[in-house]
Write a protein that holds these residues in place. Structure first.
Motif, mmCIF file in Angstrom:
data_model
loop_
_atom_site.group_PDB
_atom_site.id
_atom_site.type_symbol
_atom_site.label_atom_id
_atom_site.label_comp_id
_atom_site.label_asym_id
_atom_site.label_seq_id
_atom_site.Cartn_x
_atom_site.Cartn_y
_atom_site.Cartn_z
ATOM 1 N N ARG A 55 0.799 -1.224 0.000
ATOM 2 C CA ARG A 55 0.000 0.000 0.000
ATOM 3 C C ARG A 55 0.835 1.279 0.000
ATOM 4 O O ARG A 55 0.287 2.359 -0.242
ATOM 5 C CB ARG A 55 -0.961 0.006 1.192
ATOM 6 N N ASN A 56 2.136 1.201 0.280
ATOM 7 C CA ASN A 56 2.970 2.403 0.264
ATOM 8 C C ASN A 56 3.306 2.784 -1.177
ATOM 9 O O ASN A 56 3.886 1.971 -1.905
ATOM 10 C CB ASN A 56 4.253 2.171 1.058
ATOM 11 N N PRO A 57 2.972 3.996 -1.631
ATOM 12 C CA PRO A 57 3.164 4.352 -3.050
ATOM 13 C C PRO A 57 4.616 4.254 -3.523
ATOM 14 O O PRO A 57 4.874 3.739 -4.618
ATOM 15 C CB PRO A 57 2.642 5.792 -3.131
ATOM 16 N N ASP A 58 5.559 4.742 -2.731
ATOM 17 C CA ASP A 58 6.962 4.679 -3.151
ATOM 18 C C ASP A 58 7.445 3.230 -3.245
ATOM 19 O O ASP A 58 8.160 2.864 -4.189
ATOM 20 C CB ASP A 58 7.851 5.450 -2.179
ATOM 21 N N ALA A 59 7.063 2.407 -2.277
ATOM 22 C CA ALA A 59 7.458 0.998 -2.322
ATOM 23 C C ALA A 59 6.847 0.299 -3.525
ATOM 24 O O ALA A 59 7.494 -0.552 -4.155
ATOM 25 C CB ALA A 59 7.064 0.291 -1.025
ATOM 26 N N CYS A 60 5.612 0.645 -3.862
ATOM 27 C CA CYS A 60 4.981 0.079 -5.064
ATOM 28 C C CYS A 60 5.782 0.444 -6.308
ATOM 29 O O CYS A 60 6.031 -0.403 -7.183
ATOM 30 C CB CYS A 60 3.555 0.585 -5.208
ATOM 31 N N ASP A 61 6.191 1.706 -6.396
ATOM 32 C CA ASP A 61 6.990 2.138 -7.545
ATOM 33 C C ASP A 61 8.332 1.412 -7.577
ATOM 34 O O ASP A 61 8.826 1.033 -8.644
ATOM 35 C CB ASP A 61 7.214 3.649 -7.489
ATOM 36 N N THR A 62 8.933 1.217 -6.410
ATOM 37 C CA THR A 62 10.192 0.479 -6.343
ATOM 38 C C THR A 62 10.010 -0.950 -6.844
ATOM 39 O O THR A 62 10.820 -1.467 -7.620
ATOM 40 C CB THR A 62 10.729 0.469 -4.892
ATOM 41 N N MET A 63 8.940 -1.608 -6.410
ATOM 42 C CA MET A 63 8.671 -2.976 -6.858
ATOM 43 C C MET A 63 8.513 -3.029 -8.368
ATOM 44 O O MET A 63 9.106 -3.885 -9.042
ATOM 45 C CB MET A 63 7.407 -3.510 -6.183
ATOM 46 N N GLU A 64 7.721 -2.126 -8.928
ATOM 47 C CA GLU A 64 7.464 -2.180 -10.371
ATOM 48 C C GLU A 64 8.703 -1.829 -11.182
ATOM 49 O O GLU A 64 8.882 -2.322 -12.297
ATOM 50 C CB GLU A 64 6.294 -1.258 -10.714
ATOM 51 N N LYS A 65 9.588 -1.023 -10.625
ATOM 52 C CA LYS A 65 10.815 -0.664 -11.343
ATOM 53 C C LYS A 65 11.790 -1.840 -11.397
ATOM 54 O O LYS A 65 12.552 -1.980 -12.363
ATOM 55 C CB LYS A 65 11.473 0.541 -10.668
#
Length: 348
Positions: free
Chosen positions: A32-42
């Motif tokens: 649910r953390n937006p930055d962590a989500c972006d890190t995962m997708e990157k």
């Protein structure tokens, strides 16, 4: 195709990296953390679907399985995750409501066991703070309930507190792991230590292969200065005097300082704590205060590239967000090298 893994509470993906190094493929992730989500997708561009950017309490198991590309009636090979540990962390016990076990985040353990019971993976890995095993009124009932729910879901398991440094991680980081298998499968055992040394005044791990030190981990790493690395304010000027491996106690009368600045044991142990290049790093926190270490022996905050080395993330791993967000993502993560060792303990 490699065994399909599903990741809950994915964070920056440290547990997921280790799982993939051990031969599984993470096909769905929930965070649910937006930055962590972006890190995962990157860094995990092979996910079957974008990261599920939702609270797990509002997400059905069916939605998670669909995101992994699993058709109805199909089960993942592996479920992994580390529910946020705020209610049971040592640093949280100063809050009365957490000591009483009333923190609402505690229910996230039940969210994990709900997905476990409904998704019916062949194996699972659950990671958490080792304070969850403490015999107090906050931790003990929650831990016993967790184990009952795992058994009721139809799983046998091994549980241990593993010290990350005993598995080659250059950081003193004890964590609880529960490794389990569906009934009918052989019960897996958590891996034996590969290294050893001193930790909190006692020997740990294997005596014949020493821990990896912070100096060894950071050797040869070239980094640029970061604006956030300067330690200023009321106490920043004291840091250069602290010896490697020392902390604020250097400035006490008990340590024979000519101009004592602090009373003995008046601060948390990591206050003005400095790395010793001859030892593993102390535990790196997700949200340290301005004078909470470990600081580099060069009298500054650790740079992002150094933090990644001390957690065993690859040098080319990209983290998204401001410096404070990156610190939190890493500080909440499972070191990938430790995660790999745990995953490799599963039967082939």
């Amino acid at each position: 195709m490699a065994g399909v893994a599903i990741s809950l509470f994915s964070g920056a993906g440290g547990l997921d990296l280790g799982v993939e190094r051990a031969g599984y493929e993470v096909r769905a992730a929930l965070e649910r953390n937006p930055d962590a989500c972006d890190t995962m997708e990157k860094n995990f561009d092979h996910l079957a679907s974008p990261v599920i950017r939702k609270d797990i309490l509002e997400t059905s198991t069916e939605e998670i399985l669909d995101a992994a590309g699993l058709k109805k009636g199909k089960h993942p090979e592996l479920l992994v995750g580390g529910p946020p540990c705020t209610p049971f962390s040592k640093s949280g016990f100063w809050l009365d409501y957490k000591r009483a076990g009333l923190d609402p985040d505690a229910s996230l353990l039940q969210a994990y066991t709900r997905v476990l019971a409904e998704a019916k993976p062949r194996y699972f890995i659950l990671e958490n703070v080792y304070a969850l095993t403490y015999n107090n009124k906050a931790s003990r009932p929650a831990f016993e309930r967790l184990l009952r729910e795992i058994t009721a879901a139809g799983y046998t398991f091994d549980r241990q507190v593993l010290h990350a440094a005993d598995y080659g991680v250059p950081q003193a980081r004890p964590r609880l792991f529960i490794l389990g298998a569906r009934e009918g499968e052989p019960t897996p055992s958590l891996p034996d230590p590969k290294r050893g040394g001193r930790w909190e005044r006692r020997a740990t791990g294997r005596a014949d292969t020493p821990h990896v030190t912070a100096g060894e981990a950071l050797a040869g790493l070239v980094t640029d200065p970061e604006p956030e690395e300067i330690v200023g304010g009321k106490y920043g000027h004291l840091l250069p005097e602290v010896p490697p491996g020392g902390n604020y106690l250097h400035f006490t009368a008990e340590r024979n300082h000519p101009d004592p600045q602090f009373a003995w044991r008046s601060k948390y142990w990591s206050f003005l704590l400095k790395l010793d290049p001859e030892k593993p790093s102390p535990t790196i926190q997700a949200q340290p205060g301005p004078y909470i270490g470990p600081f580099h022996w060069e009298n500054r905050r650790l740079r992002v590239a150094e933090l990644k080395r001390l957690f065993t993330f690859p040098d080319n791993f990209e983290l998204v967000g401001r410096r404070s967000s990156i610190q939190a993502q890493l500080g909440n993560s499972v070191p990938p090298l430790l995660a790999e060792a745990v995953t490799r303990a599963l039967p082939a």
